[in-house]
Design a protein around this motif. Structure first.
Motif, PDB file in Angstrom:
ATOM      1  N   GLY A   1       0.820  -1.198   0.000  1.00  0.00           N
ATOM      2  CA  GLY A   1       0.000   0.000   0.000  1.00  0.00           C
ATOM      3  C   GLY A   1       0.858   1.254   0.000  1.00  0.00           C
ATOM      4  O   GLY A   1       2.017   1.231   0.432  1.00  0.00           O
ATOM      5  N   PRO A   2       0.333   2.367  -0.481  1.00  0.00           N
ATOM      6  CA  PRO A   2       1.089   3.623  -0.466  1.00  0.00           C
ATOM      7  C   PRO A   2       1.428   4.061   0.958  1.00  0.00           C
ATOM      8  O   PRO A   2       0.626   3.887   1.876  1.00  0.00           O
ATOM      9  CB  PRO A   2       0.126   4.618  -1.127  1.00  0.00           C
ATOM     10  N   GLN A   3       2.618   4.629   1.095  1.00  0.00           N
ATOM     11  CA  GLN A   3       3.051   5.124   2.393  1.00  0.00           C
ATOM     12  C   GLN A   3       3.259   6.629   2.318  1.00  0.00           C
ATOM     13  O   GLN A   3       3.835   7.137   1.352  1.00  0.00           O
ATOM     14  CB  GLN A   3       4.379   4.473   2.799  1.00  0.00           C
ATOM     15  N   PHE A   4       2.821   7.313   3.344  1.00  0.00           N
ATOM     16  CA  PHE A   4       3.010   8.755   3.436  1.00  0.00           C
ATOM     17  C   PHE A   4       4.501   9.089   3.484  1.00  0.00           C
ATOM     18  O   PHE A   4       5.273   8.461   4.216  1.00  0.00           O
ATOM     19  CB  PHE A   4       2.324   9.252   4.708  1.00  0.00           C
ATOM     20  N   ILE A   5       4.893  10.071   2.673  1.00  0.00           N
ATOM     21  CA  ILE A   5       6.285  10.529   2.708  1.00  0.00           C
ATOM     22  C   ILE A   5       6.368  11.900   3.364  1.00  0.00           C
ATOM     23  O   ILE A   5       7.064  12.089   4.354  1.00  0.00           O
ATOM     24  CB  ILE A   5       6.881  10.637   1.291  1.00  0.00           C
ATOM     25  N   ILE A   6       5.661  12.837   2.786  1.00  0.00           N
ATOM     26  CA  ILE A   6       5.746  14.216   3.244  1.00  0.00           C
ATOM     27  C   ILE A   6       4.535  14.972   2.719  1.00  0.00           C
ATOM     28  O   ILE A   6       3.949  14.593   1.695  1.00  0.00           O
ATOM     29  CB  ILE A   6       7.057  14.872   2.759  1.00  0.00           C
ATOM     30  N   ASP A   7       4.135  16.004   3.440  1.00  0.00           N
ATOM     31  CA  ASP A   7       3.019  16.827   2.992  1.00  0.00           C
ATOM     32  C   ASP A   7       3.411  18.299   3.059  1.00  0.00           C
ATOM     33  O   ASP A   7       4.425  18.665   3.651  1.00  0.00           O
ATOM     34  CB  ASP A   7       1.746  16.556   3.793  1.00  0.00           C
ATOM     35  N   ILE A   8       2.597  19.124   2.430  1.00  0.00           N
ATOM     36  CA  ILE A   8       2.832  20.563   2.465  1.00  0.00           C
ATOM     37  C   ILE A   8       1.499  21.282   2.314  1.00  0.00           C
ATOM     38  O   ILE A   8       0.623  20.842   1.559  1.00  0.00           O
ATOM     39  CB  ILE A   8       3.829  20.989   1.359  1.00  0.00           C
ATOM     40  N   ARG A   9       1.365  22.378   3.029  1.00  0.00           N
ATOM     41  CA  ARG A   9       0.155  23.177   2.926  1.00  0.00           C
ATOM     42  C   ARG A   9       0.453  24.408   2.085  1.00  0.00           C
ATOM     43  O   ARG A   9       1.595  24.805   1.932  1.00  0.00           O
ATOM     44  CB  ARG A   9      -0.361  23.545   4.311  1.00  0.00           C
ATOM     45  N   SER A  10      -0.602  25.014   1.602  1.00  0.00           N
ATOM     46  CA  SER A  10      -0.431  26.077   0.619  1.00  0.00           C
ATOM     47  C   SER A  10       0.169  27.350   1.204  1.00  0.00           C
ATOM     48  O   SER A  10       0.563  28.244   0.452  1.00  0.00           O
ATOM     49  CB  SER A  10      -1.772  26.409  -0.044  1.00  0.00           C
ATOM     50  N   ASN A  11       0.279  27.438   2.517  1.00  0.00           N
ATOM     51  CA  ASN A  11       0.915  28.623   3.109  1.00  0.00           C
ATOM     52  C   ASN A  11       2.429  28.474   3.183  1.00  0.00           C
ATOM     53  O   ASN A  11       3.111  29.312   3.749  1.00  0.00           O
ATOM     54  CB  ASN A  11       0.337  28.913   4.494  1.00  0.00           C
ATOM     55  N   MET A  12       2.932  27.369   2.613  1.00  0.00           N
ATOM     56  CA  MET A  12       4.365  27.115   2.601  1.00  0.00           C
ATOM     57  C   MET A  12       4.830  26.937   1.163  1.00  0.00           C
ATOM     58  O   MET A  12       4.060  26.503   0.290  1.00  0.00           O
ATOM     59  CB  MET A  12       4.690  25.852   3.400  1.00  0.00           C
ATOM     60  N   ASP A  13       6.105  27.242   0.918  1.00  0.00           N
ATOM     61  CA  ASP A  13       6.714  27.017  -0.390  1.00  0.00           C
ATOM     62  C   ASP A  13       7.616  25.793  -0.390  1.00  0.00           C
ATOM     63  O   ASP A  13       7.897  25.207  -1.433  1.00  0.00           O
ATOM     64  CB  ASP A  13       7.546  28.229  -0.814  1.00  0.00           C
ATOM     65  N   LYS A  14       8.061  25.434   0.785  1.00  0.00           N
ATOM     66  CA  LYS A  14       9.059  24.364   0.873  1.00  0.00           C
ATOM     67  C   LYS A  14       8.928  23.676   2.219  1.00  0.00           C
ATOM     68  O   LYS A  14       8.651  24.310   3.236  1.00  0.00           O
ATOM     69  CB  LYS A  14      10.453  24.969   0.723  1.00  0.00           C
ATOM     70  N   ARG A  15       9.142  22.378   2.166  1.00  0.00           N
ATOM     71  CA  ARG A  15       9.162  21.631   3.419  1.00  0.00           C
ATOM     72  C   ARG A  15      10.169  20.500   3.271  1.00  0.00           C
ATOM     73  O   ARG A  15      10.211  19.828   2.237  1.00  0.00           O
ATOM     74  CB  ARG A  15       7.787  21.064   3.742  1.00  0.00           C
ATOM     75  N   GLN A  16      10.942  20.300   4.319  1.00  0.00           N
ATOM     76  CA  GLN A  16      11.989  19.293   4.250  1.00  0.00           C
ATOM     77  C   GLN A  16      11.756  18.189   5.250  1.00  0.00           C
ATOM     78  O   GLN A  16      11.301  18.405   6.372  1.00  0.00           O
ATOM     79  CB  GLN A  16      13.358  19.945   4.504  1.00  0.00           C
ATOM     80  N   GLY A  17      12.100  16.970   4.797  1.00  0.00           N
ATOM     81  CA  GLY A  17      12.089  15.836   5.695  1.00  0.00           C
ATOM     82  C   GLY A  17      13.460  15.185   5.644  1.00  0.00           C
ATOM     83  O   GLY A  17      14.450  15.812   5.271  1.00  0.00           O
ATOM     84  N   GLN A  18      13.496  13.928   5.994  1.00  0.00           N
ATOM     85  CA  GLN A  18      14.765  13.213   5.942  1.00  0.00           C
ATOM     86  C   GLN A  18      15.050  12.817   4.493  1.00  0.00           C
ATOM     87  O   GLN A  18      14.365  11.986   3.926  1.00  0.00           O
ATOM     88  CB  GLN A  18      14.706  11.967   6.813  1.00  0.00           C
ATOM     89  N   ARG A  19      16.001  13.427   3.893  1.00  0.00           N
ATOM     90  CA  ARG A  19      16.422  13.223   2.491  1.00  0.00           C
ATOM     91  C   ARG A  19      15.376  13.634   1.472  1.00  0.00           C
ATOM     92  O   ARG A  19      15.590  13.490   0.273  1.00  0.00           O
ATOM     93  CB  ARG A  19      16.816  11.759   2.204  1.00  0.00           C
TER      94      ARG A  19
END
Lengths: 114, 112
Positions: free
Chosen positions: B43-61
């Motif tokens: 099944g698909p696994q969540f990696i990362i999300d972002i909301r429209s009030n942001m331009d960039k979001r970082q996670g691990q790699r």
């Protein structure tokens, strides 16, 4: 923590036979529940979703139906399977509105209708 | 109609290189985007999300970039590893409070 269980993992069924796939969620109450199908290729097609016991919304007219007999149980059924029902079926849950919480998916059931 | 889609169905990268997977959306009301990773038979696994009030979001790699002007988001994977080989989906509520709509997916293959 919350977990989602989906079974069976694989299923081979003859055309015309019935189907019952079960999905349960643990560790949460009143989840939103979803059934998706992923045909050969990669796209995910929403089949049904439920925001509460006995509440089912159907997205695509088809040979399938869904039921939610308990808060954390979601069942996908068919009375008579068609060859075109083959695919990878995924159950998912959300704590609330998906635009706030996103989805968590189960491990999927690979259904082959022969 | 409104849609969430991906530019390329397949992407091959050398191990150790950076990967960039793109996604275009058309619904101006879209305010939340999620990237999922799906390995074969899972099944698909969540990696990362972002909301429209942001331009960039970082996670691990991983980094997600959102360009609301051109309605485009991308997933960047740094130092791509063999375990990153999978299909990657972007998803978007498209204004719905009840469901997510998924793009068609990009198959990422990491070459040795």
């Amino acid at each position: 923590s919350q977990t989602i269980h989906q079974w069976p993992a694989t299923l081979v069924q003859p055309v015309g036979s019935p189907l019952s796939l079960e999905c349960t969620v643990e560790g949460t109450s009143n989840p939103n529940l979803y059934w998706y199908r992923q045909a050969a290729g990669r796209g995910l097609q929403l089949l049904f979703y439920s925001v509460g016991i006995g509440q089912i919304s159907s997205e695509v007219p088809q040979n399938l139906s869904a039921s939610r007999p308990q808060d954390r149980q979601f069942i996908l059924s068919s009375k008579k399977l068609l060859l075109s029902d083959s695919g990878f079926y995924l159950c998912a849950w959300s704590a609330g509105a998906p635009h706030l919480y996103g989805y968590t998916f189960g491990s999927g059931t690979r259904l082959t209708v022969v | 109609g409104e849609s969430v889609g991906l530019h390329l169905p397949t992407l091959s990268v050398q191990e150790g290189d950076n990967s960039i997977i793109n996604c275009a959306y058309s619904n101006s009301a879209s305010d939340y985007f999620i990237w999922y990773k799906q390995e074969s038979g899972k099944g698909p696994q969540f990696i990362i999300d972002i909301r429209s009030n942001m331009d960039k979001r970082q996670g691990q790699r991983v980094t997600v970039l959102l360009n609301k002007t051109v309605k485009h988001l991308s997933l960047q994977i740094a130092a791509t590893q063999p375990g990153d080989s999978a299909v990657y989906f972007c998803a978007d509520p498209q204004g719905s409070a009840r469901q997510l709509t998924f793009g068609s997916g990009t198959q990422l293959t990491v070459l040795p």
